[in-house]
Design an enzyme around this catalytic site. Structure first.
Site, PDB file in Angstrom:
ATOM      1  N   ASP A  89     -20.593 -25.376 -20.834  1.00  0.00           N
ATOM      2  CA  ASP A  89     -19.542 -26.393 -20.719  1.00  0.00           C
ATOM      3  C   ASP A  89     -20.121 -27.806 -20.767  1.00  0.00           C
ATOM      4  OD1 ASP A  89     -17.115 -25.171 -20.540  1.00  0.00           O
ATOM      5  OD2 ASP A  89     -16.757 -25.629 -18.439  1.00  0.00           O
ATOM      6  N   GLU A 124     -14.707 -32.827 -16.787  1.00  0.00           N
ATOM      7  CA  GLU A 124     -14.778 -32.221 -15.470  1.00  0.00           C
ATOM      8  C   GLU A 124     -16.223 -32.105 -14.966  1.00  0.00           C
ATOM      9  OE1 GLU A 124     -13.308 -28.225 -15.525  1.00  0.00           O
ATOM     10  OE2 GLU A 124     -13.298 -28.079 -13.356  1.00  0.00           O
ATOM     11  N   ASP A 144     -12.115 -31.406 -22.423  1.00  0.00           N
ATOM     12  CA  ASP A 144     -12.303 -30.108 -21.765  1.00  0.00           C
ATOM     13  C   ASP A 144     -13.080 -29.254 -22.764  1.00  0.00           C
ATOM     14  OD1 ASP A 144     -12.348 -27.759 -20.456  1.00  0.00           O
ATOM     15  OD2 ASP A 144     -10.243 -27.782 -19.863  1.00  0.00           O
ATOM     16  N   ILE A 194     -14.505 -26.264 -22.777  1.00  0.00           N
ATOM     17  CA  ILE A 194     -14.036 -24.882 -22.987  1.00  0.00           C
ATOM     18  C   ILE A 194     -12.922 -24.630 -21.980  1.00  0.00           C
ATOM     19  CG2 ILE A 194     -14.656 -22.418 -22.906  1.00  0.00           C
ATOM     20  CD1 ILE A 194     -17.561 -23.300 -23.596  1.00  0.00           C
ATOM     21  N   ASP A 195     -11.700 -24.689 -22.454  1.00  0.00           N
ATOM     22  CA  ASP A 195     -10.576 -24.408 -21.554  1.00  0.00           C
ATOM     23  C   ASP A 195     -10.319 -22.902 -21.559  1.00  0.00           C
ATOM     24  OD1 ASP A 195      -8.380 -25.094 -19.803  1.00  0.00           O
ATOM     25  OD2 ASP A 195      -7.077 -24.536 -21.458  1.00  0.00           O
ATOM     26  N   THR A 240     -11.924 -20.769 -19.309  1.00  0.00           N
ATOM     27  CA  THR A 240     -13.291 -20.233 -19.219  1.00  0.00           C
ATOM     28  C   THR A 240     -13.301 -18.757 -18.820  1.00  0.00           C
ATOM     29  OG1 THR A 240     -13.282 -21.630 -17.261  1.00  0.00           O
ATOM     30  CG2 THR A 240     -14.937 -22.099 -18.894  1.00  0.00           C
ATOM     31  N   ASP A 250      -7.110 -31.150 -19.223  1.00  0.00           N
ATOM     32  CA  ASP A 250      -6.339 -30.034 -19.791  1.00  0.00           C
ATOM     33  C   ASP A 250      -5.184 -30.536 -20.648  1.00  0.00           C
ATOM     34  OD1 ASP A 250      -7.621 -27.837 -18.449  1.00  0.00           O
ATOM     35  OD2 ASP A 250      -6.545 -28.357 -16.615  1.00  0.00           O
TER      36      ASP A 250
HETATM   37  C1  2IP Z   1      -8.096 -23.853 -16.380  1.00  0.00           C
HETATM   38  C2  2IP Z   1      -7.566 -22.844 -17.362  1.00  0.00           C
HETATM   39  C3  2IP Z   1      -6.703 -21.890 -16.619  1.00  0.00           C
HETATM   40  C4  2IP Z   1      -5.474 -22.587 -16.077  1.00  0.00           C
HETATM   41  C5  2IP Z   1      -5.918 -23.762 -15.210  1.00  0.00           C
HETATM   42  C6  2IP Z   1      -6.909 -24.683 -15.926  1.00  0.00           C
HETATM   43  O1  2IP Z   1      -9.106 -24.611 -16.973  1.00  0.00           O
HETATM   44  O2  2IP Z   1      -6.835 -23.423 -18.408  1.00  0.00           O
HETATM   45  O3  2IP Z   1      -6.396 -20.854 -17.476  1.00  0.00           O
HETATM   46  O4  2IP Z   1      -4.746 -21.677 -15.315  1.00  0.00           O
HETATM   47  O5  2IP Z   1      -4.800 -24.503 -14.858  1.00  0.00           O
HETATM   48  O6  2IP Z   1      -7.333 -25.704 -15.090  1.00  0.00           O
HETATM   49  P1  2IP Z   1      -3.607 -20.703 -15.957  1.00  0.00           P
HETATM   50  O7  2IP Z   1      -4.257 -19.881 -17.025  1.00  0.00           O
HETATM   51  O8  2IP Z   1      -3.155 -19.904 -14.770  1.00  0.00           O
HETATM   52  O9  2IP Z   1      -2.597 -21.624 -16.487  1.00  0.00           O
HETATM   53  P2  2IP Z   1     -10.659 -24.072 -17.055  1.00  0.00           P
HETATM   54  O10 2IP Z   1     -10.662 -22.723 -17.660  1.00  0.00           O
HETATM   55  O11 2IP Z   1     -11.274 -25.121 -17.943  1.00  0.00           O
HETATM   56  O12 2IP Z   1     -11.167 -24.108 -15.644  1.00  0.00           O
HETATM   57 CA    CA Z   2      -9.410 -26.575 -18.357  1.00  0.00          CA
END
Ligand code: 2IP
Ligand code: CA
Length: 398
Positions: free
Chosen positions: A54, A79, A153, A155-156, A158, A317
């Site tokens: 990341d 982040e 971000d 890698i969203d 993760t 995000d």
């Molecule tokens: C996370 C990721 C999660 C999401 C959460 C984000 O970011 O997108 O999937 O939760 O809100 O902060 P959900 O899938 O329940 O919506 P990261 O993977 O970068 O930590």
């Molecule tokens: Ca994210």
């Protein structure tokens, strides 16, 4: 301004290449999926290879943008912190070095001397990525560079990146989980107003080649500034054959029916909100992983809304998707403020759009940049108003 969008797109593609390399190169994949064993819990290098990936992607974006637009790197935010401590207690600042060899030897220090992983990663960081999107030639907008900052971000989603399967079947075009839910998000906002103006979403694992089993990515971009609104989706596949979206079954079932709305939300959504959403949407209420991916479902018109009432999404995000939604005539509001604003009969123009330049007062760490009141992402303002009115009624009637 097409130069900056072009550069954001290229940086996102480099990030996507690194993300793919970490899964496809054996030396890296083993580190990615490594479960920490009890007695190794304090070893940062094992605990956090995903964090290293990341951080590295974030540094690559910063480095590459700064190389092209000197000074902009200081306004790239994300982040992750790039400070690591290795098993010997040595503090290391992870960054992109002038040469591949130097980056490899820096990474080797963080990776417990794993030479082969460090070399493979450094190769991915320094590789030349060329990406051209002819549609960008249509962008002729000038935004003062000294008034922009960037949320990244790297890698969203993760969790899906590490654990996600590669053979999940979509329901009505929506992937509830799996590698398709992973996205790279790069959003640009105006420092003075906090409004998002440019965004790129890159989906590194969009399509899997059934023969070679390798992954092909897809990207989406949008620009919304003053009177200019332009989005990659405005260009047809024939104009942009490099980035064709398979929209075979991807039509929002609800789009044509006036009284039925399709919404995507998180499995972490609260019971009360889920109850109201399912009353409004019925079988058109969907669940999917990844905040960026859920926004992408709205952008692609697979659903009308992404609704989430919790405070666990962050500026990194939402900034990129928000800019793209704006370029399509939609947007993203603070959900709890939006409910208040409707309850107080405020005008449409007074709706509380999410802003990117101010932190949550009194919060610490990542929470300073949380979307505190939750969010609602939409493509059509008109649909939003009528949906929210129904949603509020259902929410407040038991
Ligand atoms: C996370 C990721 C999660 C999401 C959460 C984000 O970011 O997108 O999937 O939760 O809100 O902060 P959900 O899938 O329940 O919506 P990261 O993977 O970068 O930590
Ligand atoms: Ca994210």
């Amino acid at each position: 301004m097409s130069e900056i969008l072009q550069e954001l797109l290229r940086a996102s593609e480099k990030a996507a290449c690194i993300a793919r390399a970490c899964r496809q190169e054996e030396a890296l994949f083993q580190l990615l999926i490594e479960e920490k064993k009890e007695d190794e819990k304090n070893k940062k290098f094992l605990t956090d290879f995903k964090t290293l990936a990341d951080v590295l992607v974030q540094e690559v974006v910063k480095h590459d943008l700064g190389k092209k637009f000197p000074g902009l790197e200081q306004n790239v935010r994300g982040e992750e912190s790039n400070k690591f401590t290795n098993e010997h207690g040595e503090k290391i600042i992870v960054k992109v070095c002038p040469t591949e060899e130097e980056t490899a030897s820096l990474l080797q220090k963080v990776l417990d001397n794993n030479k082969s992983a460090a070399k493979t990663l450094a190769r991915a960081v320094h590789q030349e990525v060329t990406l051209t999107d002819k549609a960008l030639n249509a962008v002729n907008v000038s935004i003062p560079l000294d008034n922009i900052a960037v949320w990244v971000d790297p890698i969203d989603s993760t969790y899906q990146y590490i654990k996600g399967s590669d053979d999940i079947q979509p329901k009505k075009g929506i992937y509830p989980k799996g590698l398709q839910c992973v996205t790279v998000l790069i959003g640009v906002f105006l420092i003075d107003t906090g409004h998002p103006v440019m965004g790129v979403i890159n989906q590194p694992f969009a399509i899997k080649d059934p023969i070679t089993l390798s992954w092909k990515g897809q990207w989406y971009w949008g620009l919304s500034y003053k009177e200019s609104n332009i989005c990659s989706l405005h260009f047809s596949a024939t104009e942009n054959p490099d980035n064709q979206v398979d929209r075979g079954s991807q039509l929002s079932a609800a789009a044509t029916e006036k009284n039925s709305y399709a919404t995507v939300t998180s499995s972490a959504e609260s019971k009360d909100v889920l109850r109201a959403l399912s009353k409004v949407c019925g079988e058109n209420l969907h669940f999917a992983a990844g905040a960026g991916y859920k926004c992408l479902c709205v952008i692609q018109d697979l659903v009308d809304f992404y609704v989430f009432s919790e405070d666990t999404t962050f500026k990194w995000d939402s900034c990129a998707p928000h800019a793209i939604l704006k370029s399509l005539g939609g947007g993203m509001l603070d959900l709890s403020e939006c409910i208040k604003s409707i309850n107080q009969n405020e005008k449409l123009c007074a709706r509380p759009h999410i802003l990117y330049n101010s932190e949550v007062q009194g919060a610490k760490g990542a929470d300073r940049w949380a979307n505190k009141g939750g969010l609602v992402a939409y493509r059509s303002e008109q649909h939003l108003e009528s949906f929210m009115n129904i949603f509020i009624k259902k929410f407040f009637t038991k």
